[in-house]
Write a protein that holds these residues in place. Structure first.
Motif, PDB file in Angstrom:
ATOM      1  N   PRO B  43       0.825  -1.217   0.000  1.00  0.00           N
ATOM      2  CA  PRO B  43       0.000   0.000   0.000  1.00  0.00           C
ATOM      3  C   PRO B  43       0.854   1.260   0.000  1.00  0.00           C
ATOM      4  CG  PRO B  43      -0.791  -1.586   1.631  1.00  0.00           C
ATOM      5  CD  PRO B  43       0.518  -2.091   1.146  1.00  0.00           C
ATOM      6  N   GLN B  44       0.366   2.282  -0.728  1.00  0.00           N
ATOM      7  CA  GLN B  44       1.039   3.595  -0.755  1.00  0.00           C
ATOM      8  C   GLN B  44       0.128   4.632  -0.125  1.00  0.00           C
ATOM      9  OE1 GLN B  44       2.563   4.550  -4.781  1.00  0.00           O
ATOM     10  NE2 GLN B  44       4.492   4.426  -3.678  1.00  0.00           N
ATOM     11  N   PHE B  45       0.696   5.430   0.755  1.00  0.00           N
ATOM     12  CA  PHE B  45      -0.046   6.426   1.519  1.00  0.00           C
ATOM     13  C   PHE B  45      -0.569   7.544   0.632  1.00  0.00           C
ATOM     14  CE2 PHE B  45      -1.224   8.993   5.038  1.00  0.00           C
ATOM     15  CZ  PHE B  45      -0.769  10.276   4.812  1.00  0.00           C
ATOM     16  N   ILE B  46      -1.869   7.878   0.817  1.00  0.00           N
ATOM     17  CA  ILE B  46      -2.467   8.980   0.062  1.00  0.00           C
ATOM     18  C   ILE B  46      -2.736  10.158   1.006  1.00  0.00           C
ATOM     19  CG2 ILE B  46      -4.277   9.691  -1.526  1.00  0.00           C
ATOM     20  CD1 ILE B  46      -4.942   6.762  -2.018  1.00  0.00           C
ATOM     21  N   PHE B  47      -3.540   9.924   2.057  1.00  0.00           N
ATOM     22  CA  PHE B  47      -3.929  10.987   2.985  1.00  0.00           C
ATOM     23  C   PHE B  47      -4.047  10.447   4.399  1.00  0.00           C
ATOM     24  CE2 PHE B  47      -5.011  14.464   0.304  1.00  0.00           C
ATOM     25  CZ  PHE B  47      -5.675  13.988  -0.802  1.00  0.00           C
ATOM     26  N   GLN B  48      -3.866  11.362   5.384  1.00  0.00           N
ATOM     27  CA  GLN B  48      -4.293  11.115   6.738  1.00  0.00           C
ATOM     28  C   GLN B  48      -5.183  12.269   7.188  1.00  0.00           C
ATOM     29  OE1 GLN B  48      -1.684  11.812   9.965  1.00  0.00           O
ATOM     30  NE2 GLN B  48      -2.862  10.615  11.419  1.00  0.00           N
ATOM     31  N   TYR B  49      -6.278  11.917   7.850  1.00  0.00           N
ATOM     32  CA  TYR B  49      -7.154  12.908   8.459  1.00  0.00           C
ATOM     33  C   TYR B  49      -7.304  12.610   9.943  1.00  0.00           C
ATOM     34  CZ  TYR B  49      -8.575  15.409   4.329  1.00  0.00           C
ATOM     35  OH  TYR B  49      -8.564  16.223   3.233  1.00  0.00           O
ATOM     36  N   ARG B  57      -0.220  14.126   3.546  1.00  0.00           N
ATOM     37  CA  ARG B  57      -0.558  13.873   2.150  1.00  0.00           C
ATOM     38  C   ARG B  57       0.625  13.180   1.496  1.00  0.00           C
ATOM     39  NH1 ARG B  57      -3.238  16.367  -2.640  1.00  0.00           N
ATOM     40  NH2 ARG B  57      -4.736  17.339  -1.233  1.00  0.00           N
ATOM     41  N   GLY B  58       0.351  12.129   0.762  1.00  0.00           N
ATOM     42  CA  GLY B  58       1.388  11.429   0.018  1.00  0.00           C
ATOM     43  C   GLY B  58       1.608  12.050  -1.345  1.00  0.00           C
ATOM     44  N   ASN B  59       2.420  11.400  -2.158  1.00  0.00           N
ATOM     45  CA  ASN B  59       2.786  11.925  -3.463  1.00  0.00           C
ATOM     46  C   ASN B  59       1.749  11.537  -4.514  1.00  0.00           C
ATOM     47  OD1 ASN B  59       4.283  13.173  -5.423  1.00  0.00           O
ATOM     48  ND2 ASN B  59       5.604  11.401  -5.774  1.00  0.00           N
ATOM     49  N   PHE B  60       0.581  12.133  -4.417  1.00  0.00           N
ATOM     50  CA  PHE B  60      -0.504  11.888  -5.358  1.00  0.00           C
ATOM     51  C   PHE B  60      -0.965  13.221  -5.943  1.00  0.00           C
ATOM     52  CE2 PHE B  60      -1.795   7.436  -5.232  1.00  0.00           C
ATOM     53  CZ  PHE B  60      -1.005   6.972  -4.186  1.00  0.00           C
ATOM     54  N   PRO B  61      -1.479  13.191  -7.190  1.00  0.00           N
ATOM     55  CA  PRO B  61      -1.898  14.463  -7.824  1.00  0.00           C
ATOM     56  C   PRO B  61      -3.123  15.056  -7.156  1.00  0.00           C
ATOM     57  CG  PRO B  61      -2.477  12.569  -9.191  1.00  0.00           C
ATOM     58  CD  PRO B  61      -1.621  12.029  -8.082  1.00  0.00           C
ATOM     59  N   ASP B  62      -3.396  16.321  -7.523  1.00  0.00           N
ATOM     60  CA  ASP B  62      -4.518  17.051  -6.928  1.00  0.00           C
ATOM     61  C   ASP B  62      -5.877  16.473  -7.313  1.00  0.00           C
ATOM     62  OD1 ASP B  62      -2.910  20.311  -7.222  1.00  0.00           O
ATOM     63  OD2 ASP B  62      -2.728  18.693  -5.755  1.00  0.00           O
ATOM     64  N   ARG B  63      -5.889  15.530  -8.252  1.00  0.00           N
ATOM     65  CA  ARG B  63      -7.154  14.870  -8.600  1.00  0.00           C
ATOM     66  C   ARG B  63      -7.691  14.071  -7.401  1.00  0.00           C
ATOM     67  NH1 ARG B  63      -6.982  10.837 -11.521  1.00  0.00           N
ATOM     68  NH2 ARG B  63      -4.749  10.326 -11.497  1.00  0.00           N
ATOM     69  N   PHE B  64      -6.814  13.763  -6.471  1.00  0.00           N
ATOM     70  CA  PHE B  64      -7.190  13.022  -5.265  1.00  0.00           C
ATOM     71  C   PHE B  64      -7.484  14.024  -4.146  1.00  0.00           C
ATOM     72  CE2 PHE B  64      -6.123   8.551  -6.166  1.00  0.00           C
ATOM     73  CZ  PHE B  64      -5.480   8.700  -7.383  1.00  0.00           C
ATOM     74  N   SER B  65      -8.628  13.850  -3.512  1.00  0.00           N
ATOM     75  CA  SER B  65      -8.973  14.691  -2.371  1.00  0.00           C
ATOM     76  C   SER B  65      -9.748  13.845  -1.369  1.00  0.00           C
ATOM     77  CB  SER B  65      -9.800  15.909  -2.800  1.00  0.00           C
ATOM     78  OG  SER B  65     -11.044  15.494  -3.341  1.00  0.00           O
ATOM     79  N   ALA B  66      -9.848  14.330  -0.163  1.00  0.00           N
ATOM     80  CA  ALA B  66     -10.554  13.582   0.877  1.00  0.00           C
ATOM     81  C   ALA B  66     -11.115  14.541   1.897  1.00  0.00           C
ATOM     82  CB  ALA B  66      -9.613  12.573   1.541  1.00  0.00           C
ATOM     83  N   ARG B  67     -11.976  14.027   2.735  1.00  0.00           N
ATOM     84  CA  ARG B  67     -12.464  14.792   3.857  1.00  0.00           C
ATOM     85  C   ARG B  67     -12.898  13.835   4.957  1.00  0.00           C
ATOM     86  NH1 ARG B  67     -18.353  17.275   2.014  1.00  0.00           N
ATOM     87  NH2 ARG B  67     -19.110  15.453   0.867  1.00  0.00           N
ATOM     88  N   GLN B  68     -12.995  14.391   6.165  1.00  0.00           N
ATOM     89  CA  GLN B  68     -13.441  13.616   7.313  1.00  0.00           C
ATOM     90  C   GLN B  68     -14.620  14.334   7.944  1.00  0.00           C
ATOM     91  OE1 GLN B  68     -10.726  13.157  10.687  1.00  0.00           O
ATOM     92  NE2 GLN B  68     -11.448  11.065  11.009  1.00  0.00           N
ATOM     93  N   PHE B  69     -15.589  13.575   8.352  1.00  0.00           N
ATOM     94  CA  PHE B  69     -16.830  14.133   8.892  1.00  0.00           C
ATOM     95  C   PHE B  69     -16.809  14.144  10.422  1.00  0.00           C
ATOM     96  CE2 PHE B  69     -18.755  14.501   4.850  1.00  0.00           C
ATOM     97  CZ  PHE B  69     -18.269  13.449   4.097  1.00  0.00           C
ATOM     98  N   PRO B  70     -17.754  14.876  11.054  1.00  0.00           N
ATOM     99  CA  PRO B  70     -17.771  14.947  12.523  1.00  0.00           C
ATOM    100  C   PRO B  70     -17.847  13.585  13.203  1.00  0.00           C
ATOM    101  CG  PRO B  70     -19.143  16.674  11.622  1.00  0.00           C
ATOM    102  CD  PRO B  70     -18.714  15.822  10.455  1.00  0.00           C
TER     103      PRO B  70
END
Lengths: 110, 113
Positions: B43-49, B57-70
């Motif tokens: 596995p390669q790291f993309i994001f941590q929230y 944030r890992g080495n991925f293009p801006d096409r990748f995004s994420a969010r975390q909810f309450p």
């Protein structure tokens, strides 16, 4: 740059034939080294965390050890159900994410 | 106890489309990380929230995004899909921001045609 190298890439054993998997690493300040088991198409299953050189942990037929440059996963008298890919990962002191190796694919034949 | 859950389990998209993957962490875990695993690799790291904020944030293009909810669940979004985005997407949760033991979900298998 943090690096994790696992060997061998693939290993075939007869049931009951003990062996070891290797994970060598270069990292700036190791916070922890992790072993996971992954079955095909599934997420990694946590096995062990090792924190310092000389530490050992055991679970059933598996035993993980850690030195300053590598870790070994020893498999004693394996069974066919131990067949899986075993992943090693490190958590560097300066980072918050795991860096994984490519894994060792273990096949245990009955 | 319920482990990390992910949905959907499988997804087929075509190039240029957008995809949203979802993850629910283990109860009590506040940190969620996303990984991409290509066949034959680790596995390669993309994001941590953590606490709804991006903490890595890992080495991925801006096409990748994420969010975390309450409620600490999370979404991974990928825009303008490429063939090379085909992979197993893994979500992992841990108790705190300094991630020590991470527990992984079953993954979402994405195929881009």
């Amino acid at each position: 740059e943090d690096q994790v190298t696992q060997s061998p890439e693939a290993l075939r054993l007869q049931e009951g034939e003990s062996s070891s998997l290797n994970c060598s690493y270069t990292v700036s300040g190791l916070r922890g080294l992790f072993w996971y088991r992954q079955d095909p198409g599934k997420g990694p299953e946590f096995l062990f965390t090792l924190y310092s050189a000389g530490e050992e942990k055991e679970k059933e037929r598996l035993k993980a050890t850690l030195t300053k440059k590598e870790s070994f996963l020893h498999i004693t008298a394996p069974k066919p159900e131990d067949s899986a890919t075993y992943l090693c990962a490190v958590l560097p002191g300066s980072a918050r994410q795991l860096t994984f190796g490519s894994g060792t694919q273990l096949t245990v034949l009955p | 106890d319920a482990g990390v859950t992910q949905s959907p389990t499988h997804l087929i998209k075509t190039r240029g489309q957008h995809v949203t993957l979802r993850c629910s962490p283990i109860s009590g875990h506040k940190s969620v990380s996303w990984y991409q695993q290509v066949l034959g690799q680790g596995p390669q790291f993309i994001f941590q929230y953590y606490e709804k904020e991006e903490r890595g944030r890992g080495n991925f293009p801006d096409r990748f995004s994420a969010r975390q909810f309450p409620n600490y669940s999370s979404e991974l979004n990928v825009n303008a899909l490429l063939l090379g985005d085909s992979a197993l997407y893994l979500c992992a949760s841990s108790l705190a921001i300094i991630q020590e033991t991470q527990y992984f979900g079953p993954g979402t298998r994405l195929l881009v045609l």
